[in-house]
Design a protein around this motif. Structure first.
Motif, PDB file in Angstrom:
ATOM      1  N   GLY A 243       0.804  -1.213   0.000  1.00 32.45           N
ATOM      2  CA  GLY A 243       0.000   0.000   0.000  1.00 32.45           C
ATOM      3  C   GLY A 243       0.840   1.268   0.000  1.00 32.45           C
ATOM      4  O   GLY A 243       2.031   1.254   0.330  1.00 32.45           O
ATOM      5  N   LEU A 244       0.203   2.378  -0.379  1.00 36.51           N
ATOM      6  CA  LEU A 244       0.859   3.684  -0.419  1.00 36.51           C
ATOM      7  C   LEU A 244       0.505   4.477   0.833  1.00 36.51           C
ATOM      8  O   LEU A 244      -0.604   4.354   1.358  1.00 36.51           O
ATOM      9  N   ALA A 245       1.451   5.321   1.286  1.00 44.59           N
ATOM     10  CA  ALA A 245       1.226   6.097   2.505  1.00 44.59           C
ATOM     11  C   ALA A 245       1.785   7.502   2.335  1.00 44.59           C
ATOM     12  O   ALA A 245       2.796   7.704   1.655  1.00 44.59           O
ATOM     13  N   SER A 246       1.119   8.466   2.964  1.00 49.00           N
ATOM     14  CA  SER A 246       1.624   9.839   2.999  1.00 49.00           C
ATOM     15  C   SER A 246       1.565  10.351   4.431  1.00 49.00           C
ATOM     16  O   SER A 246       0.652  10.006   5.192  1.00 49.00           O
ATOM     17  N   PHE A 247       2.559  11.173   4.798  1.00 44.31           N
ATOM     18  CA  PHE A 247       2.706  11.652   6.169  1.00 44.31           C
ATOM     19  C   PHE A 247       3.025  13.143   6.168  1.00 44.31           C
ATOM     20  O   PHE A 247       3.756  13.638   5.311  1.00 44.31           O
TER      21      PHE A 247
END
Length: 384
Positions: A243-247
């Motif tokens: 999965g892709l994640a942004s922070f």
């Protein structure tokens, strides 16, 4: 306990009250509080409920009435105290982030591994795991209610240093804090994302910025010093499940006081959470009828929800301080039952490695940086 400022007060409240609400196999006795200033630590010990006050943490190591050392100091001293306490056979609770560098965190994780063989336990204090709504979110993911995890969006937004006249406190000095918003609040959303999804970050690409580069050294404001940490950090990542994640971690989100947010989207549903409404979890189930589908609000105060049955009737909400009480209850239970508490020092090391990858990406401008996955190095020295 070593340290008695913001985190020390929160931890003290937990140690004082945990046995009043949770049926525990062992109860804590608050034996000693440590601080550098004799007068200040004596006053703090009296106010916070500690039996004695000390000015040297090393005195804890040979005391028979101290079984557990709780470290609430700035990150620069975490490794020295934790490694020594574990070697002395003391259980350790250490505030996050685990250390100020990967090397220090590796030494701490190795010391915890060595101590574990002798029944000595270590835990890092990521207290937001103990928010009932976030623990419920983890349960929903683990049960498969969200299906395959495809997206994570995590933010931690504060505004407490927007004013450029705010003084140069220790959290803005790299030699004491390790990093700025990245380590202080970014560590929380890294751990939260990994905890809720049950997956690890494998690589990142990042930007950081320091918006105010000099600040007053005191309240008078006539002399300034350099800010040596980041004010904000943005990064994207990939989870171990693909999965892709942004922070986003920032102390410059004007109007946001303590907004830790996370949204997880899966093939079968989604969850969304904001700490400024900490008793609520929003859940979407794709299996719902299309006419009534969408996010629904869950008020996480029922006895069936994590932790909440120990407190008040349904609808009587909990607060920030309860997360530390839950943390204390979990640690005391693990120690009494001879099980490994979570998050472990190994978990803290993994977060430290993500922080290091973010810093490397931002500092070099080289884009994608893999997160280190080496095993914990062998410990130096042993347990006495």
């Amino acid at each position: 306990m070593v340290g008695y400022s913001f985190m020390g007060r929160a931890h003290s409240q937990a140690w004082r009250n945990v046995s009043a609400f949770f049926d525990l196999p062992r109860a804590p006795a608050m034996a000693a509080l440590v601080g550098r200033d004799r007068a200040a630590v004596t006053t703090a010990a009296r106010r916070l409920g500690w039996a004695t006050a000390l000015t040297d943490w090393r005195e804890l190591l040979d005391r028979d009435d101290v079984d557990l050392v709780d470290i609430c100091t700035p990150g620069a001293s975490h490794a020295e105290i934790a490694v020594a306490a574990l070697a002395a056979g003391k259980h350790v609770l250490c505030e996050k982030p685990l250390a100020n560098s990967v090397a220090e965190a590796e030494a701490m994780a190795a010391a915890a591994d060595a101590a574990r063989v002798h029944g000595v336990r270590a835990m890092v204090g990521f207290n937001y795991r103990r928010v009932p709504a976030l623990t419920l979110a983890r349960e929903l993911v683990a049960e498969g209610r969200l299906g395959e995890i495809r997206h994570v969006r995590a933010q931690y937004l504060q505004d407490w240093i927007v004013d450029p006249s705010y003084p140069l406190v220790w959290r803005l000095a790299k030699e004491k804090a390790g990093s700025g918003a990245l380590g202080d609040i970014g560590a929380h959303i890294i751990d939260t994302a990994q905890f809720v999804t049950g997956q690890s970050l494998t690589g990142v690409s990042a930007l950081t910025e320091t918006f105010v580069r000099q600040r007053p050294l005191g309240e008078a404001g006539s002399v300034h010093g350099d800010v040596s940490v980041d004010d904000a950090a943005l990064f994207i990542g990939r989870l171990s499940g693909g999965g892709l994640a942004s922070f986003e971690a920032t102390r410059f989100a004007t109007g946001r006081k303590n907004s830790l947010r996370i949204e997880v989207n899966g093939s079968a549903g989604s969850i969304a959470f904001d700490f400024e409404s900490m008793n609520e979890l929003w859940f979407d189930d794709r299996a719902d009828d299309a006419r009534t589908a969408g996010f629904r609000r869950i008020l996480v105060t029922e006895p069936e929800h994590p932790y909440t049955g120990a407190w008040w009737p349904p609808g009587h909400v909990l607060g920030y301080e309860h997360t530390f009480t839950h943390q204390a209850a979990d640690l005391l239970t693990a120690i009494a039952e001879h099980t490994d508490p979570a998050p472990s020092f190994a978990d803290g090391l993994q977060v430290q490695r993500v922080l290091a990858a973010v810093e490397t990406s931002a500092d070099t401008g080289n884009g994608w940086v893999p997160v280190q996955t080496d095993k914990i190095p062998a410990p130096v020295g042993g347990v006495r």
